[in-house]
Design an enzyme around this catalytic site. Structure first.
Site, mmCIF file in Angstrom:
data_model
loop_
_atom_site.group_PDB
_atom_site.id
_atom_site.type_symbol
_atom_site.label_atom_id
_atom_site.label_comp_id
_atom_site.label_asym_id
_atom_site.label_seq_id
_atom_site.Cartn_x
_atom_site.Cartn_y
_atom_site.Cartn_z
ATOM 1 N N SER A 149 0.807 -1.222 0.000
ATOM 2 C CA SER A 149 0.000 0.000 0.000
ATOM 3 C C SER A 149 0.838 1.268 0.000
ATOM 4 C CB SER A 149 -0.960 0.019 1.194
ATOM 5 O OG SER A 149 -0.267 0.129 2.412
ATOM 6 N N LYS A 187 1.123 4.993 6.914
ATOM 7 C CA LYS A 187 0.486 5.788 5.871
ATOM 8 C C LYS A 187 1.034 7.213 5.902
ATOM 9 C CE LYS A 187 -2.562 2.766 4.264
ATOM 10 N NZ LYS A 187 -1.893 1.596 4.839
#
EC number: 3.4.21.88
Length: 228
Positions: A149, A187
């Protein structure tokens, strides 16, 4: 490692697939885990998918495929399926010739670039880190990346990310963020008013937005060690 709720959900999905051949609905998952809303199930499903335990099949309702099970959960006869393009299990980074100038950091678990915060309390190996990565001072720890990701930020499956412990971050920082005291994820951090956006660096993953009181920063990325 998985959080208790992530493991409970994975086990529930696995049992239903073994019994009925189809996965449970989100409402059934919500009731089985005693959650108040389906949004909690969505977050758990996303975390399991990011970490490679399940795969959602496009254009098919209720289509969830179990890719692997954690140690101790696999039933007799269960054979994990392999995702095309998946990497082999990485090995710990070996000390380099400059190891004398390096510091040993504990690798505190894996993070799906979502990892349960419980994994960031038990070291399972160590890695030699060049001193220049730690020039910012403070306490540091390492995590092994599992998933893709953050691939467009140059963070690949199997990489070791080096993080400085901090409770604050600036927009654009790559952080370990703890969501609702339950799930941690690697993230890009962005504050938008009273909300926190956690952005993946891969268009296959959606940006997740939370009220600012639902997110706590646990560390900021300061370096990366790649295994080949």
């Amino acid at each position: 490692m998985l959080t208790k709720k992530q493991k409970d959900l994975l086990e529930f999905i696995h049992k239903r697939l073994q019994k009925d051949g189809v996965p449970p609905s989100f409402d059934e998952m919500k009731d089985a885990l005693d959650l108040r809303s389906k949004s909690g199930i969505h977050r758990l499903i996303t975390a399991l998918e990011e970490r490679g335990f399940i795969r959602r099949l496009a254009h098919r309702a209720r289509a969830i495929e179990i890719v692997k099970l954690p140690d101790g959960m696999a039933a007799p006869g269960f054979e994990p399926k392999v995702i095309e393009g998946g990497a082999a299990e990485p090995t710990p980074a070996a000390p380099t010739a400059s190891a004398a100038a390096a510091q040993e950091l504990a690798v505190m678990g894996k993070i799906a670039a979502g990892v349960p915060i419980e994994a960031i309390s038990h070291a399972h190996n160590h890695v030699a880190v060049p001193g220049q990565m730690l020039k910012s001072g403070g306490q540091h720890y390492a995590l092994e990346v599992e998933g893709d990701s953050m691939i467009n930020a140059g963070i690949n499956n199997g990489d070791i990310v080096i993080l400085r412990e901090t409770a604050t971050a600036d927009n654009g920082d790559i952080v370990v963020a703890l969501i609702e005291e339950e799930e941690a994820t690697l993230k890009t951090y962005r504050r938008v008013g009273s909300s926190i956006a956690l952005e993946a660096a891969n268009p296959a993953y959606e940006t997740r937005v939370f009220d600012d009181d639902k997110v706590r920063v646990q560390g900021r990325l300061v370096g990366l060690i790649r295994n080949y």
